[in-house]
Design a protein around this motif. Sequence first.
Motif: not given
Length: 167
Positions: A147-148, A70-77
Amino acid sequence: QAKKEKLSIEEKYKDKGILRIELQLHKRWLDKYAKNEGIHSTSALLENLVGNSKSLICKYAGRLFPGGVHYHIGELKDTIRNALKIKDKTRKKMLELVKALDDTISFDKAWDRVSKGWTKKQRENVLAAFKKLNINPIPLHYKKLERLPSIVEILSTLDEEADEIWL
């Protein structure tokens, strides 16, 4: 939940989070499992289940929850946008799903809403792309963590005697 069930928690754990995982099994599954394992008594079955609880829980958690970090939305995008060898159509669908999951509490609701009109192959391609990148489509909202790991990864790394893990 600890209060509700009147469970006592050691003082050293009260300021930490507690992850509780339960696996509920139906009698039909238990009977089939016992037969496959050559178990003929309830006590032997319980002993076997307890001894194999980690692998059983990991197996079913892997089926129920998307894997990946899992990442924060910005890093995920950014990870999706910059991924090599992901087709543009799949990339677009991945970004749609991530946005929907950022706005929705339920994976199922977001998935149903976004994937409406997708073919079975397109659904499989999107999930396979997340798996290939080892990212979880569900954005991380907890700001204290960068991250998780997925629940399956967390469970897999637990030592049988461990009473806590550090993320």
